[in-house]
Design an enzyme around this catalytic site. Structure first.
Site, short mmCIF file in Angstrom:
data_model
loop_
_atom_site.label_atom_id
_atom_site.label_comp_id
_atom_site.label_asym_id
_atom_site.label_seq_id
_atom_site.Cartn_x
_atom_site.Cartn_y
_atom_site.Cartn_z
N LYS A 65 -23.47 41.32 -74.22
CA LYS A 65 -23.70 39.94 -73.77
C LYS A 65 -23.61 38.93 -74.93
CE LYS A 65 -26.41 41.23 -69.67
NZ LYS A 65 -27.66 41.01 -68.90
N TYR A 118 -22.01 38.08 -61.08
CA TYR A 118 -23.42 38.33 -60.73
C TYR A 118 -23.75 37.79 -59.33
CZ TYR A 118 -25.15 40.14 -65.25
OH TYR A 118 -25.42 40.92 -66.35
N ASN A 142 -30.60 39.63 -72.91
CA ASN A 142 -30.99 41.01 -73.15
C ASN A 142 -29.84 41.91 -73.59
OD1 ASN A 142 -29.76 41.22 -70.72
ND2 ASN A 142 -31.48 42.11 -69.60
N HIS A 186 -25.22 44.76 -70.48
CA HIS A 186 -25.20 45.00 -69.03
C HIS A 186 -24.60 46.37 -68.79
CE1 HIS A 186 -24.12 44.86 -64.78
NE2 HIS A 186 -22.94 45.33 -65.16
N GLU A 225 -17.18 46.74 -60.50
CA GLU A 225 -17.26 45.96 -61.74
C GLU A 225 -16.11 46.26 -62.68
OE1 GLU A 225 -22.12 45.39 -61.68
OE2 GLU A 225 -21.22 46.56 -63.29
P1 ATP Z 1 -27.68 43.99 -65.81
O1 ATP Z 1 -27.26 43.84 -64.35
O2 ATP Z 1 -27.34 42.80 -66.65
O3 ATP Z 1 -27.24 45.29 -66.39
P2 ATP Z 1 -30.26 44.90 -64.97
O4 ATP Z 1 -29.50 45.71 -63.95
O5 ATP Z 1 -31.18 45.61 -65.89
O6 ATP Z 1 -29.27 44.07 -65.86
P3 ATP Z 1 -30.70 42.93 -62.93
O7 ATP Z 1 -31.91 42.95 -62.07
O8 ATP Z 1 -29.40 43.38 -62.35
O9 ATP Z 1 -31.05 43.75 -64.26
O10 ATP Z 1 -30.55 41.43 -63.49
C1 ATP Z 1 -29.32 40.99 -64.06
C2 ATP Z 1 -29.61 40.18 -65.29
O11 ATP Z 1 -30.26 38.97 -64.92
C3 ATP Z 1 -30.57 40.83 -66.30
O12 ATP Z 1 -29.94 41.71 -67.20
C4 ATP Z 1 -31.10 39.63 -67.02
O13 ATP Z 1 -30.16 39.15 -67.99
C5 ATP Z 1 -31.22 38.60 -65.90
N1 ATP Z 1 -32.55 38.64 -65.28
C6 ATP Z 1 -33.02 39.55 -64.40
N2 ATP Z 1 -34.28 39.29 -64.01
C7 ATP Z 1 -34.63 38.15 -64.66
C8 ATP Z 1 -35.80 37.34 -64.68
N3 ATP Z 1 -36.86 37.64 -63.95
N4 ATP Z 1 -35.80 36.25 -65.47
C9 ATP Z 1 -34.71 35.91 -66.20
N5 ATP Z 1 -33.56 36.63 -66.23
C10 ATP Z 1 -33.51 37.73 -65.47
MG MG Z 2 -28.00 44.87 -62.68
#
Ligand code: ATP
Ligand code: MG
Length: 141
Positions: free
Chosen positions: A11, A51, A114, A117, A128
């Site tokens: 990211k 997303y 974070n 992804h 994806e």
């Molecule tokens: P990713 O899909 O990016 O691999 P993930 O599967 O661990 O991450 P998801 O629940 O799919 O988490 O959320 C997608 C992304 O949205 C997260 O990686 C983070 O960057 C952001 N995100 C998720 N939850 C929150 C939150 N509560 N507050 C802020 N940002 C969030």
């Molecule tokens: Mg995810």
């Protein structure tokens, strides 16, 4: 164990801090091989389309702003149980809850910023990967 492919994104927060090489090394050390890779800069609309499942979540706007704030490295990783292994190497979404030694524990700045992804199922991995890559761009051997 079965050979799988998964989509990985380094990211903007991590690309900006020149952590790309360190993150790829963490995948390679655990047996995931890069079979396709490119550095791109998404528009806010493209980030939203990637997303799309999170469109109704309160963090959607912030997530799209962030994902379009600078270049990202998108890659296809291949290995045994690649989908689950990639997520183990990344660690929990919230870096405060991520295990020591994971990408998010080591590098993430916040829940949104974070660093990485990874696809969360074989169906999303397929979708994806084809969002970013054509068949010809993925190494086959
Ligand atoms: P990713 O899909 O990016 O691999 P993930 O599967 O661990 O991450 P998801 O629940 O799919 O988490 O959320 C997608 C992304 O949205 C997260 O990686 C983070 O960057 C952001 N995100 C998720 N939850 C929150 C939150 N509560 N507050 C802020 N940002 C969030
Ligand atoms: Mg995810």
């Amino acid at each position: 164990m079965s050979l799988e492919k998964t989509l990985s994104i380094i990211k903007p927060d991590a690309v900006k801090r020149d952590l790309t090489g360190k993150i790829i090394a963490m995948f390679e050390e655990k047996g995931l091989r890069v079979v396709a890779q490119k550095k791109i800069w998404l528009s806010k609309e493209q980030a939203g389309s990637f997303y799309d499942v999170h469109r109704d979540r309160p963090f959607f706007g912030e997530l799209c702003e962030f994902m379009s704030s600078g270049p990202i490295v998108v890659q296809v990783l291949e290995g045994n149980s690649a989908i689950e292994l990639n997520r183990e190497i990344m660690g929990a979404t919230n870096p405060d809850q991520a295990e020591p030694g994971t990408i998010r524990k080591e590098f993430a700045l916040s829940m949104t910023e974070n660093s990485a992804h990874g696809s969360d199922s074989s169906e999303t991995a397929r979708e994806e990967i084809s969002f970013f890559f054509s068949g010809l761009e993925i190494l086959q051997f």
